[in-house]
Design a protein around this motif. Structure first.
Motif, short mmCIF file in Angstrom:
data_model
loop_
_atom_site.label_atom_id
_atom_site.label_comp_id
_atom_site.label_asym_id
_atom_site.label_seq_id
_atom_site.Cartn_x
_atom_site.Cartn_y
_atom_site.Cartn_z
N VAL A 180 -5.39 21.47 -20.08
CA VAL A 180 -4.05 21.49 -19.50
C VAL A 180 -3.76 20.15 -18.83
O VAL A 180 -2.68 19.57 -19.00
N GLN A 181 -4.73 19.65 -18.07
CA GLN A 181 -4.55 18.36 -17.40
C GLN A 181 -4.32 17.23 -18.41
O GLN A 181 -3.47 16.37 -18.21
N LEU A 182 -5.08 17.28 -19.49
CA LEU A 182 -4.96 16.24 -20.52
C LEU A 182 -3.60 16.30 -21.22
O LEU A 182 -3.03 15.27 -21.57
N SER A 183 -3.07 17.51 -21.38
CA SER A 183 -1.75 17.68 -22.01
C SER A 183 -0.64 17.07 -21.15
O SER A 183 0.44 16.78 -21.66
N ARG A 184 -0.92 16.88 -19.85
CA ARG A 184 0.07 16.34 -18.92
C ARG A 184 -0.19 14.87 -18.58
O ARG A 184 0.44 14.33 -17.66
N HIS A 185 -1.10 14.24 -19.29
CA HIS A 185 -1.44 12.85 -18.99
C HIS A 185 -0.17 12.00 -19.01
O HIS A 185 0.65 12.09 -19.93
N PRO A 186 0.05 11.18 -17.98
CA PRO A 186 1.31 10.41 -17.88
C PRO A 186 1.54 9.43 -19.02
O PRO A 186 2.68 9.04 -19.27
N ASP A 187 0.48 9.03 -19.72
CA ASP A 187 0.63 8.09 -20.83
C ASP A 187 0.74 8.78 -22.18
O ASP A 187 0.85 8.13 -23.22
N GLU A 211 -4.48 18.95 -30.56
CA GLU A 211 -5.76 19.45 -30.05
C GLU A 211 -5.77 19.69 -28.55
O GLU A 211 -6.30 20.70 -28.07
N ASN A 212 -5.20 18.77 -27.77
CA ASN A 212 -5.25 18.87 -26.31
C ASN A 212 -3.91 19.32 -25.73
O ASN A 212 -3.33 18.68 -24.86
N THR A 213 -3.42 20.44 -26.24
CA THR A 213 -2.16 21.01 -25.74
C THR A 213 -2.40 22.46 -25.36
O THR A 213 -3.47 23.01 -25.62
N TRP A 214 -1.39 23.08 -24.75
CA TRP A 214 -1.52 24.50 -24.40
C TRP A 214 -0.22 25.24 -24.68
O TRP A 214 0.85 24.64 -24.71
#
Length: 313
Positions: A56-63, A213-216
């Motif tokens: 979840v955190q990775l899906s929100r990465h600012p970049d 892959e890194n989404t929710w």
């Protein structure tokens, strides 16, 4: 992010080592190679064993790339279309006609902002009713001209403000869901970041539903779930585990059709490479879905979503 700190520390050491060697004219190639291998191994271990909350955190990465980033990368031409012809142009929902390879495509998606000013303009990717009505207008236009539809989902949820409810937020989303089942053209939906609740579902009914892959993708965010069940956001990690919201979970439970792999570390590490994968998936999906008649696609779409949540003991 917390789980990335050990990697960042080693990468900082590697930079210092290279600078020191350059300044003192010393050969440390073997030490550099060893440290690079260590970093590579640590990255593989870290990103292959992420918890659901870390995803979840990775899906929100600012970049992380957003809808317009992907459109600019995959489309040879793009003409943005505006407005719902009723209230206004919702900047949290973007869309328009694009040329992708040999195909004309209608691309629609949520758009977040990179800085404070952009986030305010885009309402943090939370669309109002007019955003969903604009999306539906563009879908109907695509159907009229027999153009495939691609949607990019990335939202923490539909905007929950009083004014949104007054203008019919629930009705707008419900109508989109109904109408998307009956669209006569191929519909491909890709979750590129956050896929929260009805805000995501309002543009996520398609012949192909895919996740990076890194989404929710879930009925509720971990924080909101935690605040309801425990009256606190402190249990968001436990909530994420219980919700089973990752791409792997969704694919296993047949909520999505496939997973698009990301570069090691996330889509933001190699946005161009990620965009190329998405472009290929879109073109392959269009070719595959074009083999069926509109009646067959609609029937398959209804059957697929109708089977979700059905269990036989």
């Amino acid at each position: 992010m917390d789980f990335e700190k050990p990697i960042a520390e080693l990468e900082a050491k590697l930079i210092d080592m290279k600078l020191l060697a350059q300044e003192n004219n010393v050969d440390v190639s073997s030490a550099v190679k060893s440290l690079e291998e260590k970093i590579k191994t640590l990255k593989k271990e870290t990103y292959s064993n992420l918890t659901r909350w870390q995803r979840v955190q990775l899906s929100r990465h600012p970049d992380r790339p957003y809808t317009l980033d992907y459109i600019n990368a995959i489309a040879d031409k793009f003409i943005e279309l505006h407005g719902d012809r009723s209230v206004k142009d919702d900047k949290a929902m973007v869309g328009g006609l694009a040329q992708v390879g040999d195909h004309s495509v209608m691309i629609i998606g949520h758009q977040k902002g990179r800085n404070t000013k952009q986030r305010q303009l885009r309402n943090f990717g939370m669309a109002n009713p007019e955003g969903y009505r604009k999306a539906l207008r563009l879908m109907k236009m695509a159907e009229k001209f027999d153009v495939p539809i691609v949607t990019f989902i990335d939202t923490p949820g539909a905007f929950p403000g009083l004014e949104a409810e007054e203008r019919g937020q629930a009705e707008a989303i419900a109508r989109n869901i109904k109408e998307m089942f009956l669209l006569k053209v191929p519909v491909i939906c890709i979750i590129i970041g956050e896929g929260a609740s009805g805000g995501a579902l309002g543009i996520a009914i398609g012949d192909k539903v895919l996740m990076l892959e890194n989404t929710w993708y879930s009925v509720i965010s971990p924080e909101s779930c935690s605040s309801i069940l425990w009256r606190s956001w402190d249990y968001k990690e436990q909530a994420a585990e219980a919700l089973k919201l990752t791409a792997t979970d969704m694919h296993k439970n047949k909520m999505v059709d496939d997973i698009i792999k990301e570069p090691l570390g996330g889509a933001h590490v190699d946005p161009v490479g990620t965009a190329k994968k998405i472009r290929k998936v879109i073109l392959d999906s269009i070719d595959e879905l074009s083999k069926f008649s509109s009646e067959e696609r609609i029937a398959q779409r209804i059957e697929k979503f109708g089977a979700m949540g059905v269990f036989v003991e």
